[in-house]
Design an enzyme around this catalytic site. Structure first.
Site, PDB file in Angstrom:
ATOM      1  N   TYR A   1     -41.675  31.865  -0.985  1.00  0.00           N
ATOM      2  CA  TYR A   1     -41.961  33.280  -1.214  1.00  0.00           C
ATOM      3  C   TYR A   1     -41.121  34.242  -0.384  1.00  0.00           C
ATOM      4  CZ  TYR A   1     -45.904  31.303  -3.737  1.00  0.00           C
ATOM      5  OH  TYR A   1     -46.670  30.589  -4.620  1.00  0.00           O
TER       6      TYR A   1
ATOM      7  N   ASN B   1     -49.013  41.136  -9.878  1.00  0.00           N
ATOM      8  CA  ASN B   1     -48.778  39.755  -9.484  1.00  0.00           C
ATOM      9  C   ASN B   1     -50.165  39.157  -9.265  1.00  0.00           C
ATOM     10  OD1 ASN B   1     -48.294  37.279  -8.392  1.00  0.00           O
ATOM     11  ND2 ASN B   1     -46.671  37.974  -7.007  1.00  0.00           N
TER      12      ASN B   1
ATOM     13  N   HIS C   1     -53.267  31.554 -13.491  1.00  0.00           N
ATOM     14  CA  HIS C   1     -53.421  30.262 -14.159  1.00  0.00           C
ATOM     15  C   HIS C   1     -54.879  29.903 -14.415  1.00  0.00           C
ATOM     16  CE1 HIS C   1     -49.363  30.261 -12.631  1.00  0.00           C
ATOM     17  NE2 HIS C   1     -49.790  30.241 -11.387  1.00  0.00           N
TER      18      HIS C   1
ATOM     19  N   ASP D   1     -59.239  39.449 -19.830  1.00  0.00           N
ATOM     20  CA  ASP D   1     -60.094  40.310 -20.655  1.00  0.00           C
ATOM     21  C   ASP D   1     -60.005  41.764 -20.189  1.00  0.00           C
ATOM     22  OD1 ASP D   1     -60.867  38.153 -22.182  1.00  0.00           O
ATOM     23  OD2 ASP D   1     -62.824  37.917 -21.225  1.00  0.00           O
TER      24      ASP D   1
ATOM     25  N   HIS E   1     -43.981  37.577 -10.851  1.00  0.00           N
ATOM     26  CA  HIS E   1     -44.111  36.483  -9.877  1.00  0.00           C
ATOM     27  C   HIS E   1     -42.880  36.471  -8.996  1.00  0.00           C
ATOM     28  CE1 HIS E   1     -47.572  34.969 -12.008  1.00  0.00           C
ATOM     29  NE2 HIS E   1     -46.894  35.170 -13.129  1.00  0.00           N
TER      30      HIS E   1
ATOM     31  N   SER F   1     -41.840  33.888  -7.231  1.00  0.00           N
ATOM     32  CA  SER F   1     -41.155  32.607  -7.439  1.00  0.00           C
ATOM     33  C   SER F   1     -40.960  32.358  -8.926  1.00  0.00           C
ATOM     34  CB  SER F   1     -41.986  31.476  -6.829  1.00  0.00           C
ATOM     35  OG  SER F   1     -43.216  31.325  -7.533  1.00  0.00           O
TER      36      SER F   1
ATOM     37  N   ARG G   1     -48.555  25.730 -13.002  1.00  0.00           N
ATOM     38  CA  ARG G   1     -48.118  27.122 -12.850  1.00  0.00           C
ATOM     39  C   ARG G   1     -47.383  27.626 -14.086  1.00  0.00           C
ATOM     40  NH1 ARG G   1     -49.065  28.218  -7.429  1.00  0.00           N
ATOM     41  NH2 ARG G   1     -48.852  26.350  -6.169  1.00  0.00           N
TER      42      ARG G   1
END
Ligand code: DQA
Length: 141
Positions: free
Chosen positions: A22, A71, A77, A84, A99, A101, A110
């Site tokens: 990161y 993010n 996931h 929703d 993201h 990464s 992921r």
């Protein structure tokens, strides 16, 4: 225009958390970078480790018709509930999923996102520039 920038769980640990993945920037550094790129535009910046708190911010964006840059961290996931909530934003001002990464180059779990099918776009692997790119998209539209 007001733009909501949301960061999900563990992103408050940026700079300390797996820097090989990161990077060394903190979330404060990311916020500073986004604000510098936003100029006069209003940025509402919010991070939480709690799904419900993120959802409540998404509701606020839906009511205010703010675009969202998110993010979602690990909730990407797992979270039907966040999707929703974001469906309402998707029908309005829209959201971009970011993201740091390249999730597609990482573990199989992921590589599925509950959010991507309803996002305006998805940016992965460009580090904090991904937020700036998403901001550029909303400022250009
Ligand atoms: C992340 C990728 C997710 O898979 C992970 O759970 C995160 C960060 C990223 O920015 O690369 O917390 O969203």
């Amino acid at each position: 225009m007001t733009i909501l920038v949301l960061n999900g769980p563990n992103l408050n640990r940026l700079g300390k958390r797996q820097p090989e993945i990161y990077g060394s920037e903190t979330l404060q550094d990311v916020e500073t970078r986004i604000r510098a790129a936003a100029g006069e535009e209003e940025i509402v910046f919010f991070q939480s480790n709690h799904e419900g708190e993120l959802i409540e911010q998404v509701h606020r964006a839906a009511d205010e018709r703010w675009p969202v840059i998110i993010n979602p961290g690990g909730f990407t996931h797992t979270s039907v509930a966040l999707r929703d909530a974001l469906a309402e934003v998707a029908d309005g001002a829209g959201f971009v999923e970011v993201h740091l990464s390249n999730v597609h180059a990482r573990e199989a779990f992921r590589q599925h996102s509950y959010l991507s099918p309803i996002a305006r776009g998805v940016i992965a692997g460009l580090g904090s520039y991904g937020y700036v790119a998403a901001l550029g998209y909303f400022l250009a539209h």
